[in-house]
Design a protein around this motif. Structure first.
Motif, mmCIF file in Angstrom:
data_model
loop_
_atom_site.group_PDB
_atom_site.id
_atom_site.type_symbol
_atom_site.label_atom_id
_atom_site.label_comp_id
_atom_site.label_asym_id
_atom_site.label_seq_id
_atom_site.Cartn_x
_atom_site.Cartn_y
_atom_site.Cartn_z
ATOM 1 N N SER A 1 0.850 -1.189 0.000
ATOM 2 C CA SER A 1 0.000 0.000 0.000
ATOM 3 C C SER A 1 0.885 1.238 0.000
ATOM 4 N N TYR A 2 0.564 2.197 -0.874
ATOM 5 C CA TYR A 2 1.352 3.413 -1.023
ATOM 6 C C TYR A 2 0.436 4.634 -1.111
ATOM 7 N N ASN A 3 0.786 5.686 -0.396
ATOM 8 C CA ASN A 3 0.272 7.012 -0.731
ATOM 9 C C ASN A 3 1.320 7.602 -1.672
ATOM 10 N N GLN B 1 -3.128 5.437 -2.793
ATOM 11 C CA GLN B 1 -3.921 6.619 -2.500
ATOM 12 C C GLN B 1 -3.237 7.838 -3.136
ATOM 13 N N GLU B 2 -4.008 8.898 -3.328
ATOM 14 C CA GLU B 2 -3.531 10.130 -3.966
ATOM 15 C C GLU B 2 -2.998 9.874 -5.380
ATOM 16 N N ASP C 1 -7.531 13.669 -7.449
ATOM 17 C CA ASP C 1 -6.857 12.424 -7.089
ATOM 18 C C ASP C 1 -7.855 11.449 -6.480
ATOM 19 N N CYS D 1 -8.269 6.863 -5.182
ATOM 20 C CA CYS D 1 -7.709 5.570 -4.783
ATOM 21 C C CYS D 1 -7.686 4.615 -5.976
ATOM 22 N N ASN E 1 -13.587 12.613 0.539
ATOM 23 C CA ASN E 1 -12.799 11.382 0.613
ATOM 24 C C ASN E 1 -13.589 10.197 0.057
ATOM 25 N N ASN F 1 -9.680 -0.260 0.198
ATOM 26 C CA ASN F 1 -8.643 0.761 0.027
ATOM 27 C C ASN F 1 -9.294 2.123 0.233
ATOM 28 N N HIS G 1 -8.686 6.550 1.742
ATOM 29 C CA HIS G 1 -7.868 7.669 2.216
ATOM 30 C C HIS G 1 -8.794 8.562 3.035
ATOM 31 N N ASP H 1 -4.532 5.223 3.641
ATOM 32 C CA ASP H 1 -3.932 6.289 4.434
ATOM 33 C C ASP H 1 -5.029 6.760 5.381
ATOM 34 N N ASN I 1 -4.567 8.613 8.103
ATOM 35 C CA ASN I 1 -4.222 9.859 8.794
ATOM 36 C C ASN I 1 -4.436 9.725 10.303
#
Length: 208
Positions: free
Chosen positions: A7-9, A55-56, A88, A90, A121, A143, A145, A183, A185
């Motif tokens: 998983s990556y932002n 994400q993003e 942006d 997911c 979101n 998935n 954000h 993500d 947060n």
């Protein structure tokens, strides 16, 4: 049955440009999308996890970079853009020699007239079935954000509960394996983190 997940932002370039003050200690070269996307391509090509959640992801970069590059590596992918004028969203990918997509469900956390659900979101859900013939095994991949604002834990909680309701709907309320990525947060051991682990929440741990 073993599988790998990443998983990556990926930090959408338009958000980076809008908030450059957050990255003033970074070398300008390292902030360029050309530089960053080449590193992402190299890393994803090296690890090739069975499932990738991002994400993003900028809407244009999904179609002109991520999807074609990952298709070359044997992935299938779906995308959900944030609502309103946000650019942006997911993206979720999986190796199609490992899984089949039985169904999917894009999630929006903006509900008219609900104060704690008035943000743009989103989330993206997939119900996957292994290519291997494993009787009745299904995997729900979620998935998302969540909102950034550290003072609005109530909004994050509402978004998370909406996502959970979506998972329940996608799986028809049946007990299924779930991989939850994103993500959030939130800090480890925060109220929201503990809620995911225990199913319980002490409201004093949620910043309002």
């Amino acid at each position: 049955f073993k599988f790998s997940v990443a998983s990556y932002n990926v930090l959408s370039q338009n958000l980076l440009e809008t908030n450059k003050y957050l990255y003033k200690k970074c070398h300008p070269k390292h902030l360029s999308w050309q530089f960053r996307k080449n590193l992402l391509k190299e890393e994803l090509s090296y690890y090739q996890p069975d499932i990738i959640c991002m994400q993003e992801v900028h809407k244009n970069e999904f179609s002109r970079f991520f999807l074609p590059e990952l298709q070359k590596l044997g992935y299938f992918g779906l995308y959900k853009k944030r609502t309103s004028d946000k650019e942006d969203g997911c993206a979720t990918f999986f190796k199609h020699d490992k899984f089949l997509c039985m169904s999917s469900k894009p999630m929006e956390f903006h509900c008219k007239g609900v104060e704690v659900l008035n943000r743009d979101n989103v989330g993206l859900l997939m119900l996957l079935k292994p290519v291997e013939k494993l009787k009745d095994f299904r995997l729900c991949v979620a998935n998302t954000h969540l909102l950034f604002n550290p003072k609005r834990g109530d909004v994050k909680l509402a978004q998370l509960m909406t996502l959970m309701a979506g998972i329940d709907d996608l799986t028809d309320g049946e007990e299924q394996a779930v991989v939850l990525c994103g993500d959030f947060n939130s800090q480890p051991r925060s109220g929201l983190y503990d809620f995911l682990l225990s199913g319980r929440l002490d409201c004093k741990d949620v910043a309002i």
